[in-house]
Design an enzyme around this catalytic site. Structure first.
Site, PDB file in Angstrom:
ATOM      1  N   GLY A 125       8.324   5.402 -23.027  1.00  0.00           N
ATOM      2  CA  GLY A 125       7.893   6.778 -22.745  1.00  0.00           C
ATOM      3  C   GLY A 125       9.076   7.632 -22.350  1.00  0.00           C
ATOM      4  O   GLY A 125       9.242   7.957 -21.163  1.00  0.00           O
ATOM      5  N   SER A 127      10.440  10.393 -24.914  1.00  0.00           N
ATOM      6  CA  SER A 127      10.326  11.729 -25.529  1.00  0.00           C
ATOM      7  C   SER A 127       9.108  12.497 -25.033  1.00  0.00           C
ATOM      8  O   SER A 127       8.082  11.906 -24.669  1.00  0.00           O
ATOM      9  CB  SER A 127      10.213  11.600 -27.047  1.00  0.00           C
ATOM     10  OG  SER A 127      11.287  10.871 -27.558  1.00  0.00           O
ATOM     11  N   SER A 159       5.586   5.093 -29.567  1.00  0.00           N
ATOM     12  CA  SER A 159       5.210   4.044 -30.517  1.00  0.00           C
ATOM     13  C   SER A 159       4.477   2.924 -29.793  1.00  0.00           C
ATOM     14  O   SER A 159       4.913   2.485 -28.725  1.00  0.00           O
ATOM     15  CB  SER A 159       6.451   3.454 -31.186  1.00  0.00           C
ATOM     16  OG  SER A 159       7.178   4.435 -31.861  1.00  0.00           O
ATOM     17  N   GLU A 242      21.358  -1.189 -27.544  1.00  0.00           N
ATOM     18  CA  GLU A 242      20.842  -1.218 -28.919  1.00  0.00           C
ATOM     19  C   GLU A 242      21.836  -0.659 -29.925  1.00  0.00           C
ATOM     20  O   GLU A 242      21.530  -0.539 -31.095  1.00  0.00           O
ATOM     21  CB  GLU A 242      19.551  -0.378 -28.987  1.00  0.00           C
ATOM     22  CG  GLU A 242      18.326  -1.140 -28.603  1.00  0.00           C
ATOM     23  CD  GLU A 242      18.056  -2.307 -29.554  1.00  0.00           C
ATOM     24  OE1 GLU A 242      17.447  -2.103 -30.584  1.00  0.00           O
ATOM     25  OE2 GLU A 242      18.505  -3.438 -29.255  1.00  0.00           O
ATOM     26  N   SER A 377      18.554  11.083 -34.407  1.00  0.00           N
ATOM     27  CA  SER A 377      18.419  11.624 -35.775  1.00  0.00           C
ATOM     28  C   SER A 377      19.768  11.608 -36.495  1.00  0.00           C
ATOM     29  O   SER A 377      20.833  11.512 -35.874  1.00  0.00           O
ATOM     30  CB  SER A 377      17.878  13.054 -35.711  1.00  0.00           C
ATOM     31  OG  SER A 377      18.887  13.925 -35.231  1.00  0.00           O
ATOM     32  N   GLU A 379      21.313  14.053 -37.873  1.00  0.00           N
ATOM     33  CA  GLU A 379      22.171  15.177 -37.466  1.00  0.00           C
ATOM     34  C   GLU A 379      22.876  14.855 -36.148  1.00  0.00           C
ATOM     35  O   GLU A 379      24.062  15.143 -35.977  1.00  0.00           O
ATOM     36  CB  GLU A 379      21.332  16.459 -37.298  1.00  0.00           C
ATOM     37  CG  GLU A 379      20.800  17.043 -38.593  1.00  0.00           C
ATOM     38  CD  GLU A 379      19.588  16.285 -39.136  1.00  0.00           C
ATOM     39  OE1 GLU A 379      19.006  15.463 -38.399  1.00  0.00           O
ATOM     40  OE2 GLU A 379      19.232  16.499 -40.311  1.00  0.00           O
TER      41      GLU A 379
END
Ligand SMILES: Cc1cc2nc3c(=O)[nH]c(=O)nc-3n(C[C@H](O)[C@H](O)[C@H](O)COP(=O)(O)OP(=O)(O)OC[C@H]3O[C@@H](n4cnc5c(N)ncnc54)[C@H](O)[C@@H]3O)c2cc1C
Length: 392
Positions: A125, A127, A159, A242, A377, A379
């Site tokens: 948790g 975002s 997710s 990660e 992302s 970008e």
């Protein structure tokens, strides 16, 4: 035995185990790139745990294998080559290492066994609406009330929240000072009163992401990781662990192999030769890039093991493998897409359906649009690379 022979023999042992112990029905789900759920992941985790390989990246003292990075990478690669599921990362690779590094002995004793044996399921948790790439702008508040925090706010894109027991969360405990300084990490049981989990429908038709609403949720202060206001440090530690996840290019290679087989099967005969060869050429270009990415990943592992800085490698790996998978799925759709176009919505791969294999290519194509967004992302990766290379 020298290092290379040792690693080769290790890979053989892994391969034999994977092929003989990973249930064929689970390998079939992976082979078809279907959506994995708690059922498959937990079953595989229990099997690995029974073999003593439940936590390849944890130290032996906490039930891990104590393997070095090269052996961990070999494990991930061989398992992917054998179509075994990747291990569910939110517990093992995310909050597990944070608990090992910063948790109290009580927290470690309480949480680590359930992660190791696959019984406890975690989600992330972080975002929120308006706080994704710019995570430090998160607004979910936690107010201290005696021995508890009272948490109110909203998480987004969470997710697996719908099948999770716990959520590790970044919340705001102060608005004073720098934005990062008022953030705290809490472990929240998802069955607490005041929590509502709602699915976010996605274009692929799979249910993987959710909104999580927190309305006055009472969380014991004992569920706080480390110090109040230091959550940014723990959250970043978690993400940094990660950083070399992209070094495992094997799933992208498996995906490419399947697309190649699809093109060959779909476009047979002289009448299809031109299209077949054009698609085969595109796949060859993707393969060349993936081979480059694999070498980069191995070099990065070598750098870490020899204490050298990682530089831009993690961002380049994330960027190149996620874009390569998107392009592979595009080739597959160019081979079969004309037949799927009229059935674009709704995607339903659940029932008995002779063309389910094709539908899965479509679902994968749609799902993979998200791969250049989550986990940083494209970008944002390019910004990181530019900053490191040019100092801008
Ligand atoms: C399938 C999926 C699963 C996810 N799972 C989780 C999860 O389990 N837990 C969790 O906490 N989050 C999860 N996320 C959220 C994910 O981390 C965010 O979507 C991601 O960080 C982007 O944030 P955002 O959606 O707010 O978009 P924004 O940050 O608003 O970005 C919108 C667009 O602007 C671009 N952009 C943003 N900042 C810059 C910049 N500085 N320079 C140039 N371009 C920029 C982005 O690249 C993007 O194209 C998931 C997302 C998806 C799609």
């Amino acid at each position: 035995m020298d290092d290379a022979a040792d690693l080769e023999s290790f890979r053989r042992t892994l391969r034999e185990f994977a092929l003989s112990h990973c249930p064929p029905e689970i390998r079939a789900v992976v082979a078809a790139n279907r959506k994995l759920g708690r059922k498959e992941w937990s079953a595989w985790q229990r099997i690995l745990h029974a073999r003593g390989w439940g936590a390849p990246s944890w130290p032996k003292a906490h039930g891990g294998t104590g393997w070095d990075l090269r052996h961990r990478h070999a494990f991930d690669e061989v398992m992917a080559e054998c179509d075994c599921p990747p291990q569910y990362h939110h517990g093992l690779r995310h909050i597990g290492p944070v608990l090992i590094e910063f948790g109290t002995p009580e927290q470690q004793a309480h949480f680590l066994p359930g992660i190791l044996n696959g019984e406890d399921w975690w989600c992330q948790g972080y975002s929120e609406p308006g706080a994704g790439s710019d995570l430090a702008s998160l607004k979910t508040r936690a107010e201290r009330d005696g021995e508890e925090y009272v948490v109110t706010g909203q998480k987004l894109w969470t997710s697996h929240a719908h099948e999770s027991d716990w959520m590790y969360t970044l919340v705001r405990t102060s608005s004073a000072g720098k934005r990062q300084e008022g953030i705290t990490m809490l472990l929240i049981p998802l069955r607490s009163p005041g929590i509502t989990v709602r699915p976010v429908p996605t274009i692929d038709g799979w249910h993987h992401v959710n909104e999580v609403f927190l309305d006055g949720v009472r969380v014991p202060a004992a569920n706080r990781i480390g110090e109040e206001g230091k959550g940014w440090t723990y959250g970043k530690f978690l993400l940094d662990r990660e950083r070399l996840g992209g070094a495992n290019v094997a799933p992208a290679f498996r995906f490419l192999d399947r697309a190649r087989a699809l093109v060959a099967a779909e476009l047979q005969g002289p009448q299809n030769r031109l299209k077949r060869e054009m698609l085969a050429m595109r796949l060859l270009q993707i393969e060349a890039e993936l081979r480059g990415a694999r070498e980069l990943g191995l070099a990065a592992i070598d750098d870490v093991m020899n204490g050298r800085p990682l530089g831009i490698a993690p961002s380049v790996l994330k960027l190149s493998t996620s874009e390569a998978m998107q392009r592979t799925s595009q080739v597959a759709l160019d081979a079969v897409g004309h037949r799927l176009a009229t059935r674009f919505r709704p995607v339903d791969a659940s029932g008995p359906n002779a063309e389910v294999g094709e539908i899965e290519w479509l679902q994968n194509y749609l799902y993979l649009r998200a791969k250049t967004i989550f986990g940083g992302s494209s970008e944002v990766q390019k910004n990181v690379i530019a900053r490191q290379l040019f100092g801008t």
